[in-house]
Scaffold this active site. Structure first.
Site, short mmCIF file in Angstrom:
data_model
loop_
_atom_site.label_atom_id
_atom_site.label_comp_id
_atom_site.label_asym_id
_atom_site.label_seq_id
_atom_site.Cartn_x
_atom_site.Cartn_y
_atom_site.Cartn_z
CB ILE A 136 -0.93 0.02 1.23
CG1 ILE A 136 -1.71 -1.30 1.34
CG2 ILE A 136 -1.87 1.21 1.14
CD1 ILE A 136 -2.53 -1.66 0.13
CE LYS A 137 3.65 4.16 -5.11
NZ LYS A 137 3.91 4.42 -6.55
CB ILE A 138 1.50 5.79 2.81
CG1 ILE A 138 0.42 4.74 3.09
CG2 ILE A 138 1.29 7.03 3.68
CD1 ILE A 138 0.42 4.24 4.53
#
Length: 362
Positions: A136-138
Site C-alpha cells: 500500500i503506497k502512502i
C-alpha cells in the site's frame, strides 16, 4: 546474460512502473517477467488515469457500475488489476520469501494531508486486494509519516512514495522502525511485514538543472549530478539506520529492512543517457522501478559495471556542497517537488474520476 540479468545479479530488483488491464490480458506483463527480469510492479494515480481513461479492457466492468458512482467503479477496477497482478507474481513472491513479487497500489492522493483517513484507506485497500504480496503506497508528507507508522503497526506492508529529501528519507525510515516496534508489541509476526522507500530521482535533476541554467557559468557543471548525489546519500543513511542496534533487535524478531526504491528513473533530459538513473544507481538490495521505455533502453544498452553507489559518498557530499555554494537550495527544490507531486497525483485522480463519471453518464 542480458544487461537486465547483470543488473539483477548486482542486487537490483527490477520492477515495472506501469500497470493496465491490457498488460494483464494480453500477456505483456507475463512476457516482461519471463524475458526482462521484471519481478514487481508499481502503480500510481497517473498510471491508472492513463490506463482507465483509454478504456482498453475496462468497458464491460464499467458498464456494470452504471448508476453506482465513479468512485466505486475506479476502486473496483484498480483493485482488480492489482489483485490479478499479485496473482501473476505469486510464484516470485513465494520463491523470494516476500522480497519481490510485489504490486503497489496508492491510497487516494486527496488524503495526502490527512493522517487518520490515510490509515483507514490503507487498511481498506489491503483488505480489498486481499493478497499478501500487495504494497500500500502512502506519500511521505509530514502527515503521512504517522500514517506509515500506524499502517506498519497493523501488519500491513507499505511502499512509501514521493520521497525527495535526505531528511525526509530518514524520517520515513524512523516511521517504519517505529511501526515495527509497535507491531512487535502487538504480537504480529514481523517477518510478514515488508516495505520499500520510493526515492524520486529524475524530477530533482529536472528542477535543479533549470535553476543551474538560470545561473550559468560554473554552475552548469553540476547539471545531471544532483539527483544521483542525493540518492547515494540516502543509501548511505539506509546502511546506517538498518545496521543500528535498534533495528538489529527487531531483525532478531524477523524484521526486514525497508529497501530503497529508485523511482522516476526515466530521464527527462534528452541529452542524458536513457539509462543514466539505472547504470549510476546499482548496488545491493535496492529496487529500480522503470517505465517500459527505460526498461527497454536498459535491456538494449545498460552498462552494469558493479556497485556505483557505495564508493561515491564523498563525491556526493561534494556535489551537494557545490550546489549550495552556487546558490541553489536543495531543501527548497525538494519541498517544491513534494508539493507538486501531491498536486499532480490529485489532479490525475480527479481527471480519472471525471472521465469515469462521463462514461457512466453516457
Amino acid at each position: 546474460m542480458t544487461n537486465l540479468q547483470k543488473l539483477s545479479d548486482a542486487g537490483v530488483s527490477i520492477w515495472l512502473d506501469d500497470l493496465s488491464r491490457s498488460r494483464l490480458t494480453s500477456g505483456n506483463l507475463e512476457s516482461l517477467i519471463a524475458e526482462k527480469n521484471v519481478v514487481g510492479v508499481t502503480t500510481n494515480p497517473s498510471i491508472f488515469q492513463a490506463a482507465i481513461s483509454s478504456g482498453d479492457g475496462y468497458e464491460e466492468q464499467l458498464a456494470s457500475f452504471k448508476g453506482k458512482g465513479a468512485e466505486a467503479a475506479v476502486e473496483a477496477m484498480t483493485t482488480d488489476d492489482v489483485r490479478e497482478a499479485c496473482d501473476l507474481f505469486a510464484e516470485i513472491y513465494s520463491a523470494t520469501g516476500g522480497y519481490d513479487g510485489r504490486v503497489s497500489i496508492e491510497v487516494d492522493p486527496r488524503l495526502a494531508k490527512e493522517t487518520d483517513a490515510t490509515v483507514a484507506q490503507a487498511k481498506q485497500l489491503w483488505d480489498t486486494v486481499d493478497r499478501p504480496n500487495a504494497l500500500i503506497k502512502i506519500p511521505a508528507t509530514v502527515e503521512g509519516l504517522p500514517a506509515i507508522t500506524q499502517t506498519i503497526a497493523a501488519g500491513i506492508s507499505v511502499n512509501v512514495t514521493l520521497i525527495f529529501s535526505l531528511d525526509r528519507y530518514r524520517a520515513v525510515a524512523e516511521a517504519y522502525i517505529d511501526g515495527l516496534e509497535q507491531a512487535a508489541e502487538a504480537g504480529i509476526d514481523l517477518a510478514t511485514i515488508h516495505s520499500v522507500a520510493s526515492v524520486f530521482i529524475s524530477r530533482i535533476d529536472a528542477e535543479v538543472d533549470k535553476r543551474l541554467g538560470e545561473i550559468g557559468g560554473e554552475a552548469l557543471e553540476l547539471q545531471g549530478k544532483v539527483a544521483l548525489a542525493n540518492a547515494r546519500l540516502m543509501y548511505e543513511a539506509y546502511e546506517e539506520l538498518f545496521s543500528s542496534p535498534r533495528f538489529e533487535a527487531l531483525k532478531e524478531k524477523g524484521a526486514h529492512v525497508q529497501r530503497p526504491l529508485w523511482a522516476s528513473t526515466g530521464t527527462k533530459n534528452p541529452d542524458y543517457s536513457p539509462t543514466l538513473y539505472v547504470d549510476e544507481l546499482v548496488t545491493e538490495g535496492v529496487v529500480n522501478t522503470m517505465p517500459e521505455k527505460t526498461l527497454d533502453a536498459a535491456f538494449e544498452g545498460s552498462v552494469v559495471r558493479g556497485d556505483t553507489v557505495r564508493d561515491q559518498y564523498d563525491n556526493a557530499r561534494s556535489v551537494l556542497a557545490d550546489l549550495a555554494r552556487v546558490g541553489v537550495s536543495l531543501g527548497d527544490v525538494t519541498q517544491q517537488l513534494e508539493d507538486e507531486g501531491v498536486v499532480k497525483f490529485e489532479e490525475s485522480w480527479n481527471s480519472l474520476l471525471d472521465t469515469v463519471k462521463d462514461k457512466l453518464d453516457s
